[in-house]
Design an enzyme around this catalytic site. Sequence first.
Site, PDB file in Angstrom:
ATOM      1  N   ASP A  64     -35.536 -40.280  93.155  1.00 30.47           N
ATOM      2  CA  ASP A  64     -34.863 -39.074  92.644  1.00 30.47           C
ATOM      3  C   ASP A  64     -35.759 -38.433  91.595  1.00 30.47           C
ATOM      4  O   ASP A  64     -36.478 -39.115  90.884  1.00 30.47           O
ATOM      5  CB  ASP A  64     -33.542 -39.425  91.941  1.00 30.47           C
ATOM      6  CG  ASP A  64     -32.628 -40.240  92.817  1.00 30.47           C
ATOM      7  OD1 ASP A  64     -32.626 -39.985  94.038  1.00 30.47           O
ATOM      8  OD2 ASP A  64     -31.929 -41.135  92.286  1.00 30.47           O
ATOM      9  N   ASP A  70     -32.132 -32.305  78.402  1.00 29.73           N
ATOM     10  CA  ASP A  70     -31.285 -31.147  78.054  1.00 29.73           C
ATOM     11  C   ASP A  70     -30.724 -30.469  79.307  1.00 29.73           C
ATOM     12  O   ASP A  70     -29.581 -29.996  79.308  1.00 29.73           O
ATOM     13  CB  ASP A  70     -31.992 -30.158  77.116  1.00 29.73           C
ATOM     14  CG  ASP A  70     -33.447 -29.939  77.432  1.00 29.73           C
ATOM     15  OD1 ASP A  70     -33.904 -30.410  78.498  1.00 29.73           O
ATOM     16  OD2 ASP A  70     -34.132 -29.281  76.637  1.00 29.73           O
ATOM     17  N   GLU A  93     -26.516 -22.681  76.149  1.00 24.00           N
ATOM     18  CA  GLU A  93     -27.855 -22.324  75.688  1.00 24.00           C
ATOM     19  C   GLU A  93     -28.859 -22.316  76.833  1.00 24.00           C
ATOM     20  O   GLU A  93     -29.817 -21.552  76.824  1.00 24.00           O
ATOM     21  CB  GLU A  93     -28.314 -23.306  74.596  1.00 24.00           C
ATOM     22  CG  GLU A  93     -29.765 -23.099  74.230  1.00 24.00           C
ATOM     23  CD  GLU A  93     -30.208 -23.724  72.915  1.00 24.00           C
ATOM     24  OE1 GLU A  93     -29.389 -24.298  72.202  1.00 24.00           O
ATOM     25  OE2 GLU A  93     -31.406 -23.616  72.624  1.00 24.00           O
ATOM     26  N   GLU A  94     -28.626 -23.153  77.814  1.00 20.80           N
ATOM     27  CA  GLU A  94     -29.603 -23.316  78.892  1.00 20.80           C
ATOM     28  C   GLU A  94     -29.553 -22.221  79.957  1.00 20.80           C
ATOM     29  O   GLU A  94     -30.378 -22.196  80.859  1.00 20.80           O
ATOM     30  CB  GLU A  94     -29.387 -24.667  79.593  1.00 20.80           C
ATOM     31  CG  GLU A  94     -29.615 -25.870  78.695  1.00 20.80           C
ATOM     32  CD  GLU A  94     -31.088 -26.102  78.367  1.00 20.80           C
ATOM     33  OE1 GLU A  94     -31.955 -25.829  79.225  1.00 20.80           O
ATOM     34  OE2 GLU A  94     -31.364 -26.524  77.238  1.00 20.80           O
ATOM     35  N   ASP A 115     -23.904 -25.826  73.377  1.00 23.96           N
ATOM     36  CA  ASP A 115     -25.322 -26.172  73.335  1.00 23.96           C
ATOM     37  C   ASP A 115     -25.359 -27.618  73.820  1.00 23.96           C
ATOM     38  O   ASP A 115     -24.934 -28.522  73.106  1.00 23.96           O
ATOM     39  CB  ASP A 115     -25.858 -26.050  71.896  1.00 23.96           C
ATOM     40  CG  ASP A 115     -27.339 -26.406  71.822  1.00 23.96           C
ATOM     41  OD1 ASP A 115     -27.901 -26.857  72.835  1.00 23.96           O
ATOM     42  OD2 ASP A 115     -27.926 -26.245  70.733  1.00 23.96           O
ATOM     43  N   LEU A 117     -27.650 -29.971  74.397  1.00 32.57           N
ATOM     44  CA  LEU A 117     -28.402 -30.985  73.657  1.00 32.57           C
ATOM     45  C   LEU A 117     -29.214 -30.295  72.574  1.00 32.57           C
ATOM     46  O   LEU A 117     -30.276 -29.741  72.835  1.00 32.57           O
ATOM     47  CB  LEU A 117     -29.300 -31.772  74.619  1.00 32.57           C
ATOM     48  CG  LEU A 117     -29.511 -33.240  74.280  1.00 32.57           C
ATOM     49  CD1 LEU A 117     -28.199 -33.971  74.007  1.00 32.57           C
ATOM     50  CD2 LEU A 117     -30.257 -33.939  75.391  1.00 32.57           C
ATOM     51  N   ASP A 118     -28.657 -30.322  71.373  1.00 32.41           N
ATOM     52  CA  ASP A 118     -29.304 -29.650  70.251  1.00 32.41           C
ATOM     53  C   ASP A 118     -30.297 -30.601  69.585  1.00 32.41           C
ATOM     54  O   ASP A 118     -30.038 -31.794  69.468  1.00 32.41           O
ATOM     55  CB  ASP A 118     -28.232 -29.237  69.238  1.00 32.41           C
ATOM     56  CG  ASP A 118     -28.838 -28.538  68.049  1.00 32.41           C
ATOM     57  OD1 ASP A 118     -29.469 -27.486  68.257  1.00 32.41           O
ATOM     58  OD2 ASP A 118     -28.706 -29.044  66.926  1.00 32.41           O
ATOM     59  N   GLU A 279     -24.151 -22.402  68.292  1.00 32.96           N
ATOM     60  CA  GLU A 279     -24.666 -23.273  67.231  1.00 32.96           C
ATOM     61  C   GLU A 279     -23.975 -22.926  65.906  1.00 32.96           C
ATOM     62  O   GLU A 279     -23.278 -23.747  65.327  1.00 32.96           O
ATOM     63  CB  GLU A 279     -26.198 -23.137  67.113  1.00 32.96           C
ATOM     64  CG  GLU A 279     -26.911 -23.712  68.340  1.00 32.96           C
ATOM     65  CD  GLU A 279     -28.425 -23.630  68.314  1.00 32.96           C
ATOM     66  OE1 GLU A 279     -29.063 -24.548  68.850  1.00 32.96           O
ATOM     67  OE2 GLU A 279     -28.999 -22.648  67.806  1.00 32.96           O
TER      68      GLU A 279
HETATM   69  P1  AHM Z   1     -32.973 -26.306  70.079  1.00 31.30           P
HETATM   70  O1  AHM Z   1     -31.674 -25.697  70.473  1.00 31.30           O
HETATM   71  O2  AHM Z   1     -34.137 -25.911  70.943  1.00 31.30           O
HETATM   72  O3  AHM Z   1     -32.886 -27.780  69.884  1.00 31.30           O
HETATM   73  O4  AHM Z   1     -33.346 -25.648  68.647  1.00 31.30           O
HETATM   74  C1  AHM Z   1     -32.451 -25.743  67.622  1.00 31.30           C
HETATM   75  C2  AHM Z   1     -32.982 -26.704  66.591  1.00 31.30           C
HETATM   76  C3  AHM Z   1     -31.938 -27.070  65.586  1.00 31.30           C
HETATM   77  O5  AHM Z   1     -31.288 -28.229  65.966  1.00 31.30           O
HETATM   78  C4  AHM Z   1     -32.732 -27.282  64.339  1.00 31.30           C
HETATM   79  O6  AHM Z   1     -31.967 -27.029  63.204  1.00 31.30           O
HETATM   80  C5  AHM Z   1     -33.847 -26.297  64.499  1.00 31.30           C
HETATM   81  O7  AHM Z   1     -33.990 -26.050  65.864  1.00 31.30           O
HETATM   82  C6  AHM Z   1     -35.143 -26.835  63.984  1.00 31.30           C
HETATM   83  O8  AHM Z   1     -36.112 -25.846  64.095  1.00 31.30           O
HETATM   84  P2  AHM Z   1     -37.539 -25.976  63.379  1.00 31.30           P
HETATM   85  O9  AHM Z   1     -38.310 -26.950  64.180  1.00 31.30           O
HETATM   86  O10 AHM Z   1     -38.074 -24.575  63.408  1.00 31.30           O
HETATM   87  O11 AHM Z   1     -37.293 -26.445  61.971  1.00 31.30           O
HETATM   88 MG    MG Z   2     -29.750 -25.945  69.895  1.00 29.14          MG
END
Ligand code: AHM
Ligand code: MG
Length: 337
Positions: A64, A70, A93-94, A115, A117-118, A279
């Site tokens: 697979d 994410d 977000e994706e 979101d 996977l933040d 977010e």
């Molecule tokens: P993502 O959604 O691509 O993970 O980006 C969001 C993340 C946040 O979790 C975090 O606060 C921020 O980006 C960190 O950004 P940086 O690397 O500019 O500090």
């Molecule tokens: Mg995020």
Amino acid sequence: MSNKVITIERFIIEEERAHPGASGDFSGLLRDLTLAFKIIWREVSKAGLVNILGMAGTENIHGDQVKKLDVFADEKIYQAMDHGGYLCVMASEENEDVLQIPEKYPTGKYVLLYDPLDGSSNIDVNVNIGSIFSIYRRVTPKGQGTLEDCLQPGYKQVGAGYALYGSSTMLVYTTGDGVHGFTFDPSIGEFLLSHENIKMPKRGKIYSVNEGNYRYWFDGVKKYVKYLQEEDEATNRPYSGRYIGSMVADIHRTLMYGGIFMYPGDTKHPNGKLRLMYECNPVSFIIEQASGKASNGEKRILDIKPESLHQRVPIFAGSEEDVTIAEEFVQGKRGLD
Ligand code: AHM
Ligand code: MG
């Protein structure tokens, strides 16, 4: 102290029972979401094994394709939520556009933004990441939901929360009646009530910001951070600096210990980096419900009228007094003595 074990399902059902006339849809919706979080947790907790079992984008031993985490998380949340009959539309977000409910399933009265996977830069290095969600009531009358259902101001949220995959996995949520935290017990596969009615201190002693952007910050933010670094016993300064780089983890610490988390706008990114709809709005709802404050420097995040699904917004969120002082610096009402 009571040693009663309360699962998230029981807590939600009892919360809903306290509101006569509730249909139970909301409990169903949250129950389905927790299933998605458990599945994501399972995958996140074996992320380190990817090197052994196959890198993302390659084939695993079963032939697979191994998905990026994410993308995997995005699909799992959609799949857990598409058939319950509670939602009329989703957005994540994706995906650039809204996500429709498949024709074969009924639509419902709620809207979900998430979101999946933040903290994506932390995925490969075993640092906390999380899933964030925001729930609204639909505004269109029936059938498939539209962009209009998604683009509502944050104060109209009926629920919001996050799952934090860390040294232990937690789920924190609000339905506008306080903030409650549940810790995942993997041995029984349940989220158990561990933090009832979380409240933040009025003022903290930790600040959280990506200081690598200092050069690009506007004057007010530069002065505010210098202020936090000055010595003053009465106000507990200097503050400590902590920055994980996953908003959900930085916000969770801020929620528990107080202080301030910020991702300000700067000369390169006038609206900062973080997204309003999935977010900043959900974490602002949580922070406010825990007696904190969340602002874009000028006004309450939850009062911002959204214009597009993926719009960015500067954010200053945390203890009420800390955020008020940050606003004063940003607005030039206050400078360094
Ligand atoms: P993502 O959604 O691509 O993970 O980006 C969001 C993340 C946040 O979790 C975090 O606060 C921020 O980006 C960190 O950004 P940086 O690397 O500019 O500090
Ligand atoms: Mg995020």
